[in-house]
Motif scaffolding. Sequence first.
Motif, mmCIF file in Angstrom:
data_model
loop_
_atom_site.group_PDB
_atom_site.id
_atom_site.type_symbol
_atom_site.label_atom_id
_atom_site.label_comp_id
_atom_site.label_asym_id
_atom_site.label_seq_id
_atom_site.Cartn_x
_atom_site.Cartn_y
_atom_site.Cartn_z
ATOM 1 N N TYR A 116 1.178 -9.931 -8.616
ATOM 2 C CA TYR A 116 0.227 -9.271 -9.518
ATOM 3 C C TYR A 116 0.667 -7.826 -9.597
ATOM 4 C CZ TYR A 116 -4.346 -7.933 -11.494
ATOM 5 O OH TYR A 116 -5.351 -7.455 -12.310
ATOM 6 N N ASP A 117 1.029 -7.390 -10.799
ATOM 7 C CA ASP A 117 1.683 -6.092 -10.913
ATOM 8 C C ASP A 117 1.668 -5.675 -12.382
ATOM 9 O OD1 ASP A 117 3.309 -3.853 -10.256
ATOM 10 O OD2 ASP A 117 4.300 -5.012 -8.702
ATOM 11 N N VAL A 118 2.511 -4.705 -12.697
ATOM 12 C CA VAL A 118 2.651 -4.217 -14.065
ATOM 13 C C VAL A 118 3.926 -4.806 -14.649
ATOM 14 C CG1 VAL A 118 2.777 -2.169 -15.531
ATOM 15 C CG2 VAL A 118 1.506 -2.086 -13.384
ATOM 16 N N VAL A 119 3.844 -5.319 -15.886
ATOM 17 C CA VAL A 119 4.984 -5.996 -16.492
ATOM 18 C C VAL A 119 5.352 -5.382 -17.832
ATOM 19 C CG1 VAL A 119 4.442 -8.186 -15.349
ATOM 20 C CG2 VAL A 119 3.576 -7.759 -17.663
ATOM 21 N N ASN A 153 -11.840 -5.124 -12.632
ATOM 22 C CA ASN A 153 -10.801 -5.876 -11.935
ATOM 23 C C ASN A 153 -10.009 -4.966 -11.009
ATOM 24 O OD1 ASN A 153 -7.684 -6.749 -12.105
ATOM 25 N ND2 ASN A 153 -8.989 -8.554 -12.050
ATOM 26 N N ASP A 154 -9.575 -5.516 -9.867
ATOM 27 C CA ASP A 154 -8.833 -4.721 -8.888
ATOM 28 C C ASP A 154 -7.561 -4.116 -9.477
ATOM 29 O OD1 ASP A 154 -10.712 -5.256 -6.981
ATOM 30 O OD2 ASP A 154 -9.581 -6.837 -5.990
ATOM 31 N N GLY A 155 -6.846 -4.877 -10.309
ATOM 32 C CA GLY A 155 -5.617 -4.372 -10.906
ATOM 33 C C GLY A 155 -5.873 -3.204 -11.830
ATOM 34 N N LEU A 216 7.632 -4.704 -12.844
ATOM 35 C CA LEU A 216 8.178 -3.393 -12.531
ATOM 36 C C LEU A 216 8.157 -3.122 -11.029
ATOM 37 C CD1 LEU A 216 6.716 -1.125 -15.367
ATOM 38 C CD2 LEU A 216 8.909 -2.345 -15.282
ATOM 39 N N GLN A 217 9.197 -2.472 -10.567
ATOM 40 C CA GLN A 217 9.257 -2.050 -9.172
ATOM 41 C C GLN A 217 8.170 -1.011 -8.901
ATOM 42 O OE1 GLN A 217 13.285 -0.627 -8.947
ATOM 43 N NE2 GLN A 217 14.128 -2.603 -9.590
ATOM 44 N N ASP A 218 7.722 -0.979 -7.669
ATOM 45 C CA ASP A 218 6.605 -0.115 -7.273
ATOM 46 C C ASP A 218 6.977 0.606 -5.975
ATOM 47 O OD1 ASP A 218 4.094 1.011 -6.781
ATOM 48 O OD2 ASP A 218 3.233 -0.855 -6.027
ATOM 49 N N PRO A 219 7.871 1.609 -6.057
ATOM 50 C CA PRO A 219 8.375 2.235 -4.827
ATOM 51 C C PRO A 219 7.292 2.875 -3.962
ATOM 52 C CG PRO A 219 9.091 3.437 -6.798
ATOM 53 C CD PRO A 219 8.539 2.141 -7.263
ATOM 54 N N LYS A 220 6.204 3.307 -4.551
ATOM 55 C CA LYS A 220 5.118 3.905 -3.760
ATOM 56 C C LYS A 220 4.114 2.864 -3.267
ATOM 57 C CE LYS A 220 5.479 8.444 -5.934
ATOM 58 N NZ LYS A 220 4.785 9.572 -6.601
ATOM 59 N N GLN A 221 4.330 1.609 -3.647
ATOM 60 C CA GLN A 221 3.515 0.465 -3.213
ATOM 61 C C GLN A 221 2.021 0.686 -3.447
ATOM 62 O OE1 GLN A 221 4.522 -1.119 0.672
ATOM 63 N NE2 GLN A 221 6.401 -1.984 -0.157
ATOM 64 N N ILE A 222 1.687 1.179 -4.626
ATOM 65 C CA ILE A 222 0.262 1.322 -4.948
ATOM 66 C C ILE A 222 -0.391 -0.047 -5.129
ATOM 67 C CG2 ILE A 222 0.574 3.609 -5.971
ATOM 68 C CD1 ILE A 222 0.377 2.311 -8.741
ATOM 69 N N TRP A 223 0.449 -1.085 -5.350
ATOM 70 C CA TRP A 223 -0.063 -2.444 -5.480
ATOM 71 C C TRP A 223 -0.083 -3.178 -4.137
ATOM 72 C CZ3 TRP A 223 -2.074 -5.052 -9.719
ATOM 73 C CH2 TRP A 223 -2.097 -4.324 -10.903
ATOM 74 N N GLY A 224 0.285 -2.497 -3.068
ATOM 75 C CA GLY A 224 0.143 -3.071 -1.725
ATOM 76 C C GLY A 224 1.262 -3.968 -1.269
ATOM 77 N N GLY A 225 2.391 -3.968 -1.956
ATOM 78 C CA GLY A 225 3.484 -4.834 -1.531
ATOM 79 C C GLY A 225 3.350 -6.239 -2.108
ATOM 80 N N GLY A 226 3.989 -7.222 -1.460
ATOM 81 C CA GLY A 226 4.019 -8.588 -1.976
ATOM 82 C C GLY A 226 2.653 -9.257 -2.001
#
Length: 313
Positions: A116-119, A153-155, A216-226
């Motif tokens: 679950y992320d940004v696409v 929604n959490d996202g 999209l990659q999330d280097p700061k992990q605002i989405w919490g990782g995997g």
Amino acid sequence: MKRFQSWAARLTAAAIVLVAATGGIATAQAETVKFGAAPWPGVTVKTTVAQKILEAIGYDTQVTNASWTIALQAVGRGDMDADLGIWMPTQKSTVEPMVKSGKIDLLVKNVPDAQYDVVVPDYVWNAGVHSIADLNQHADKFEHRIYGIEAGNDGNQIMIDAIKNNTYDLGDWDLRPSSTAAMLAEAGRKIDKKQWIVFLGWKPHWMNIKYDLKYLQDPKQIWGGGSAVYTAINPMFKKDNPNVARFLKQMVVPSKIQSGWIYDYGYKEQPADQVAERWIKNNMDRVAEWLDGVTTADGSGPALAALKKSMGS
């Protein structure tokens, strides 16, 4: 006293016969396995697949559709037995306290490769947008907009917080909430015209089959990782029903398979029962892995043989 001794002897003899017939002391089994389920396409079909298998091996089943928080609370109270749609880490703030207090157990990652992320569409990725950190370099092409789903929604909140905190230089961007259907309709229109768009995406979902999307990659992990989708189970139900618990623990579904279910059910609008039954019949090898060591509800034989007989295969 003699009458009591005679009655006890007969009871002991009956128990010995029962052990001999079943190979062990019979354990308590639920007459009905009760699922709580959020009304999401993936959870709907996955729960229907579980129902079909359990009913074929001798259990009754019941599904109560409710919001994910209400369904999970029902599992914690014991009103429901299991929920196959717990998304982590996005639901962590609600789920983790219930695990720590012993109200629920997280039995297994039933979709271990969820996301679950940004696409963005593939043509945007090919133009060099590989990370959330790349978005602001192309803000005008995106019209400074990120398309989200239902408010609350959490996202959505993750990206609203990123905008508020100017994370990834998104301070002058806007998160546009809408229904999931409206968001995907807008994405479809823009993709058809090769226009630039960034929106919330997740797998499993039919969007991953219909469109060529890149997460999209999330280097700061605002989405919490995997991410992963878990099966939550009531601890007492798990203890009292080891046969069902074993099946549910072994029921692991790669996101590609569940995306296919969602495509048939949510996009092509085929009935969930039809999607589930067709998939089971055509994928007995995988179902056999789920039923390894599982018996019929009455313990009379292997679950897989009963399922095959029920399905006419």
